[in-house]
Each structure stands twice: as C-alpha cells, then as structure tokens.
Motif scaffolding. Structure first.
Motif, PDB file in Angstrom:
ATOM      1  N   MET A   1      55.353  19.217  43.841  1.00  0.00           N
ATOM      2  CA  MET A   1      54.133  20.586  44.101  1.00  0.00           C
ATOM      3  C   MET A   1      55.570  21.068  43.585  1.00  0.00           C
ATOM      4  SD  MET A   1      51.923  22.256  44.106  1.00  0.00           S
ATOM      5  CE  MET A   1      51.216  23.635  44.735  1.00  0.00           C
ATOM      6  N   LYS A   2      55.601  21.813  42.677  1.00  0.00           N
ATOM      7  CA  LYS A   2      56.920  22.841  41.923  1.00  0.00           C
ATOM      8  C   LYS A   2      56.887  24.571  42.506  1.00  0.00           C
ATOM      9  CE  LYS A   2      56.674  20.817  37.640  1.00  0.00           C
ATOM     10  NZ  LYS A   2      56.709  20.691  35.615  1.00  0.00           N
ATOM     11  N   GLY A   3      55.026  24.671  43.378  1.00  0.00           N
ATOM     12  CA  GLY A   3      54.911  25.652  43.542  1.00  0.00           C
ATOM     13  C   GLY A   3      54.844  26.674  42.150  1.00  0.00           C
ATOM     14  N   ILE A   4      54.012  28.395  42.406  1.00  0.00           N
ATOM     15  CA  ILE A   4      53.597  29.325  41.689  1.00  0.00           C
ATOM     16  C   ILE A   4      54.974  30.097  41.150  1.00  0.00           C
ATOM     17  CG2 ILE A   4      51.976  30.909  41.036  1.00  0.00           C
ATOM     18  CD1 ILE A   4      51.154  27.770  41.187  1.00  0.00           C
ATOM     19  N   ALA A   5      54.582  30.370  39.697  1.00  0.00           N
ATOM     20  CA  ALA A   5      56.313  31.168  39.435  1.00  0.00           C
ATOM     21  C   ALA A   5      55.725  32.605  39.387  1.00  0.00           C
ATOM     22  CB  ALA A   5      56.215  31.471  38.213  1.00  0.00           C
ATOM     23  N   ALA A   6      53.718  32.483  39.126  1.00  0.00           N
ATOM     24  CA  ALA A   6      53.084  33.747  38.326  1.00  0.00           C
ATOM     25  C   ALA A   6      51.562  33.605  38.905  1.00  0.00           C
ATOM     26  CB  ALA A   6      53.766  34.625  37.398  1.00  0.00           C
ATOM     27  N   GLN A   7      51.139  35.072  39.045  1.00  0.00           N
ATOM     28  CA  GLN A   7      49.620  34.597  39.487  1.00  0.00           C
ATOM     29  C   GLN A   7      48.761  35.470  39.498  1.00  0.00           C
ATOM     30  OE1 GLN A   7      47.895  32.885  43.338  1.00  0.00           O
ATOM     31  NE2 GLN A   7      46.601  31.785  41.945  1.00  0.00           N
ATOM     32  N   LEU A   8      47.422  35.677  38.226  1.00  0.00           N
ATOM     33  CA  LEU A   8      47.171  36.719  37.869  1.00  0.00           C
ATOM     34  C   LEU A   8      45.731  36.418  38.319  1.00  0.00           C
ATOM     35  CD1 LEU A   8      49.552  37.018  36.569  1.00  0.00           C
ATOM     36  CD2 LEU A   8      48.251  38.461  34.591  1.00  0.00           C
ATOM     37  N   CYS A   9      44.849  36.872  39.074  1.00  0.00           N
ATOM     38  CA  CYS A   9      43.520  36.743  39.438  1.00  0.00           C
ATOM     39  C   CYS A   9      42.675  38.359  38.721  1.00  0.00           C
ATOM     40  CB  CYS A   9      43.355  37.048  40.512  1.00  0.00           C
ATOM     41  SG  CYS A   9      44.450  35.273  41.287  1.00  0.00           S
ATOM     42  N   GLY A  10      41.690  38.262  38.212  1.00  0.00           N
ATOM     43  CA  GLY A  10      40.566  38.595  37.639  1.00  0.00           C
ATOM     44  C   GLY A  10      41.313  40.139  36.623  1.00  0.00           C
ATOM     45  N   ILE A  11      42.207  40.041  36.540  1.00  0.00           N
ATOM     46  CA  ILE A  11      43.023  41.208  35.441  1.00  0.00           C
ATOM     47  C   ILE A  11      42.268  42.032  34.716  1.00  0.00           C
ATOM     48  CG2 ILE A  11      45.163  41.726  34.549  1.00  0.00           C
ATOM     49  CD1 ILE A  11      45.793  41.685  36.865  1.00  0.00           C
ATOM     50  N   THR A  12      42.070  43.130  34.338  1.00  0.00           N
ATOM     51  CA  THR A  12      41.034  43.910  33.786  1.00  0.00           C
ATOM     52  C   THR A  12      42.256  45.135  32.841  1.00  0.00           C
ATOM     53  OG1 THR A  12      39.203  42.943  34.086  1.00  0.00           O
ATOM     54  CG2 THR A  12      39.027  44.719  33.344  1.00  0.00           C
ATOM     55  N   ARG A  13      41.653  44.972  31.569  1.00  0.00           N
ATOM     56  CA  ARG A  13      42.271  46.351  31.532  1.00  0.00           C
ATOM     57  C   ARG A  13      41.662  47.585  30.466  1.00  0.00           C
ATOM     58  NH1 ARG A  13      46.516  50.687  32.394  1.00  0.00           N
ATOM     59  NH2 ARG A  13      46.743  51.707  30.045  1.00  0.00           N
ATOM     60  N   ARG A  14      41.398  48.254  31.336  1.00  0.00           N
ATOM     61  CA  ARG A  14      41.037  48.936  29.506  1.00  0.00           C
ATOM     62  C   ARG A  14      41.623  49.913  28.830  1.00  0.00           C
ATOM     63  NH1 ARG A  14      37.882  48.448  34.413  1.00  0.00           N
ATOM     64  NH2 ARG A  14      35.768  46.826  34.202  1.00  0.00           N
ATOM     65  N   PHE A  15      41.045  50.387  27.530  1.00  0.00           N
ATOM     66  CA  PHE A  15      41.554  51.232  27.151  1.00  0.00           C
ATOM     67  C   PHE A  15      40.592  52.064  26.420  1.00  0.00           C
ATOM     68  CE2 PHE A  15      45.415  48.695  27.180  1.00  0.00           C
ATOM     69  CZ  PHE A  15      45.931  49.370  27.443  1.00  0.00           C
ATOM     70  N   GLY A  16      39.586  53.099  27.002  1.00  0.00           N
ATOM     71  CA  GLY A  16      38.359  53.965  27.031  1.00  0.00           C
ATOM     72  C   GLY A  16      37.282  52.843  26.591  1.00  0.00           C
ATOM     73  N   SER A  17      36.993  53.102  26.126  1.00  0.00           N
ATOM     74  CA  SER A  17      35.467  51.348  26.006  1.00  0.00           C
ATOM     75  C   SER A  17      35.773  50.254  25.812  1.00  0.00           C
ATOM     76  CB  SER A  17      34.596  51.954  25.401  1.00  0.00           C
ATOM     77  OG  SER A  17      34.616  52.369  24.109  1.00  0.00           O
ATOM     78  N   THR A  18      37.011  50.092  25.617  1.00  0.00           N
ATOM     79  CA  THR A  18      37.133  48.575  25.066  1.00  0.00           C
ATOM     80  C   THR A  18      38.359  48.042  26.069  1.00  0.00           C
ATOM     81  OG1 THR A  18      37.713  49.438  22.402  1.00  0.00           O
ATOM     82  CG2 THR A  18      38.899  47.400  23.159  1.00  0.00           C
ATOM     83  N   ARG A  19      37.882  46.565  26.212  1.00  0.00           N
ATOM     84  CA  ARG A  19      38.569  45.999  27.786  1.00  0.00           C
ATOM     85  C   ARG A  19      39.922  45.512  26.470  1.00  0.00           C
ATOM     86  NH1 ARG A  19      33.753  43.297  31.003  1.00  0.00           N
ATOM     87  NH2 ARG A  19      32.573  45.135  31.470  1.00  0.00           N
ATOM     88  N   ALA A  20      40.927  45.692  26.706  1.00  0.00           N
ATOM     89  CA  ALA A  20      42.832  45.135  26.381  1.00  0.00           C
ATOM     90  C   ALA A  20      42.331  43.660  27.160  1.00  0.00           C
ATOM     91  CB  ALA A  20      43.602  45.803  26.455  1.00  0.00           C
ATOM     92  N   VAL A  21      42.073  43.715  28.567  1.00  0.00           N
ATOM     93  CA  VAL A  21      42.460  42.524  29.225  1.00  0.00           C
ATOM     94  C   VAL A  21      40.680  42.534  29.638  1.00  0.00           C
ATOM     95  CG1 VAL A  21      43.535  41.135  30.241  1.00  0.00           C
ATOM     96  CG2 VAL A  21      44.616  42.595  29.313  1.00  0.00           C
ATOM     97  N   ASP A  22      40.348  41.559  29.934  1.00  0.00           N
ATOM     98  CA  ASP A  22      38.863  41.071  30.116  1.00  0.00           C
ATOM     99  C   ASP A  22      38.793  39.735  31.667  1.00  0.00           C
ATOM    100  OD1 ASP A  22      36.246  40.991  30.934  1.00  0.00           O
ATOM    101  OD2 ASP A  22      35.471  40.400  28.832  1.00  0.00           O
ATOM    102  N   ASP A  23      39.073  40.392  32.812  1.00  0.00           N
ATOM    103  CA  ASP A  23      38.530  39.671  34.045  1.00  0.00           C
ATOM    104  C   ASP A  23      39.606  38.770  34.017  1.00  0.00           C
ATOM    105  OD1 ASP A  23      37.580  38.777  36.449  1.00  0.00           O
ATOM    106  OD2 ASP A  23      36.098  38.291  35.643  1.00  0.00           O
ATOM    107  N   LEU A  24      40.940  38.858  33.520  1.00  0.00           N
ATOM    108  CA  LEU A  24      41.471  37.362  33.320  1.00  0.00           C
ATOM    109  C   LEU A  24      41.936  36.898  34.468  1.00  0.00           C
ATOM    110  CD1 LEU A  24      44.272  36.976  30.100  1.00  0.00           C
ATOM    111  CD2 LEU A  24      45.062  36.917  32.940  1.00  0.00           C
TER     112      LEU A  24
END
Length: 254
Positions: A1-24
C-alpha cells in the motif's frame, strides 16, 4: 500500500456565480506522477491553489499526508513551482537554490538540485540575466531543493527547449521512482501522455475522465492509437459550466 499523498473531498470554489471547482473529489496516491489536464478556465490552477493552502474552498476538505495543507507545507513535505513564481532581484541562481534549501528541514545538496534540473552551468548567473527557458529550469531546481514528498508543478516546461524538456522529465521520473509524488498541470498533452502514470481531465470545474492514458482514450471513445489531443477534445468540448448562487468565499464561510 503506497498510502495517500493528497485527498480532496467535495471541493467547491465559486467566483461570483461561476463554480470554478464544482464538488470535486480527488485522491492522489504517494509515489505516482499525476497529470492534471483541462482547457483554460477548467479549474486546474484553482484546484492546485486549494491543495497548497493558497486559496480557500467554499466547501469541502483537503488533507495532505493526513494533515492540513498548511501543516504539510510547514513540515517541508510539499513544494510547488507555480506559473508566477519570481526571484530575489540581483541574486545568483546558486543564491536562490540555497535559499530554497534553507526553508526545508532536509534539503538536498545545492549542486544536486542544480544538476537534476539541468541548470548547474547557470549557478553563478544572476537571475535577472536568464532567458525564459533558463528561468523555468531554475524554478524547477528551487522546487526540488527541499526534497519534498509532494512536488506540485504548474505548466513546468513552458519556454523550455526540446533538450531541456527531455532532461526535465527524466529528472521528474527519477524523483517519483525515489518514492516522491508529482502532480503537474500542462497544456503539452504529449508530455502528459508519456510522463504521467495517471491523467485527470477537468472541464468546467469537474473531473470528466481519470486514469492511465489508455483509459483516457477509452473514456473518450477514440482509437487506442489516437493522440491524447483527440481524446482531450472529445472529453472537454461543450461541457456546460454549472452556475451557482452568486456568493463570495467570505459569505459562504459564514
């Protein structure tokens, strides 16, 4: 098992009305080379900034080696080469790499960092006298100097000539083979095709394909012998953006 370096869960980032990152959701295994691809505006740089703790997500969580991004950076486990990285005016290349090493608990030898990045011959050159391609190589050496467990590279080979690019990718593969993790974004799709163990394709802030290069072609429905460009266009053309409520990060945090 290599292990986990990074984990992103449910990432959302909005700029105004636009979701630049959408539940990633994105998990990066340790010891792998991962390419993050997408057209302009797909959310690549925003995702990288959130992973590095340079930007806040409106929603979701980020862990890097099991801790917060800020703590992982403070522990010297993460280094990044970003598109807008600058240098201290009037310093030499060696000065800059020695400065980078001083910021980390277990830096590699300065000459090793310079050689790995292919810029040892530039060690005594002032940074304001470098060509664009040479400066990019020095940024690579700067990122490598601290011997980070996770190396994050945003458009790393911009302005490099063919020989410099070949040396760069040889160095990156050697870095990963030494149990390090590499995440890079690029518009040079042939580089992702040959260098990455895994490719993550973003469009409109969402992951539209994820896997080894052959799996990306299969997901796109193109011939296995087709270029990655063909698969990329098939996956990212006409993907609709998702608009959300007009809000700022501060408003969401409340």
């Amino acid at each position: 098992m290599k292990g986990i370096a990074a984990q992103l869960c449910g990432i959302t980032r909005r700029f105004g009305s636009t979701r630049a990152v959408d539940d990633l959701d994105l998990t990066i295994e340790a010891g792998t080379i991962v390419a993050l691809l997408g057209p302009n505006g797909a959310g690549k740089t925003t995702t990288i900034s959130i992973m590095l703790g340079l930007a806040r997500a409106d929603a979701g969580t980020v862990t890097v080696f099991g801790e917060s991004a800020a703590d992982a950076v403070r522990a010297g486990r993460v280094a990044a080469m970003l598109q807008d990285g600058g240098f201290v005016p009037g310093s030499t290349v060696r000065d800059m790499i020695e400065l980078a090493g001083a910021l980390y608990p277990r830096p590699i030898d300065t000459d090793r960092a310079l050689s790995t990045a292919g810029v040892r011959d530039l060690a005594n050159r002032r940074v304001d006298r470098l060509s664009a391609g040479e400066a990019q190589g020095v940024r690579v050496a700067f990122a490598l100097a601290g011997d980070p467990d996770l190396l994050v590279l945003d458009e790393p080979t911009t302005a490099m000539d063919v020989a410099a690019r070949q040396q760069f990718w040889t160095a990156i593969r050697g870095n990963a083979d030494d149990h390090h993790t590499v995440l890079f974004s690029t518009h040079q799709l042939h580089e992702a095709d040959t260098a990455a163990d895994r490719i993550v394709v973003l469009a409109a802030g969402r992951i539209v394909a994820d896997g080894p290069p052959a799996q990306i072609r299969a997901a796109a429905g193109v011939d296995p012998s087709a270029t990655l460009d063909a698969a990329f266009l098939a996956l990212t053309t006409d993907v609709p953006a998702v608009d959300g409520p007009s809000t700022t990060t501060q408003e969401t945090a409340k």
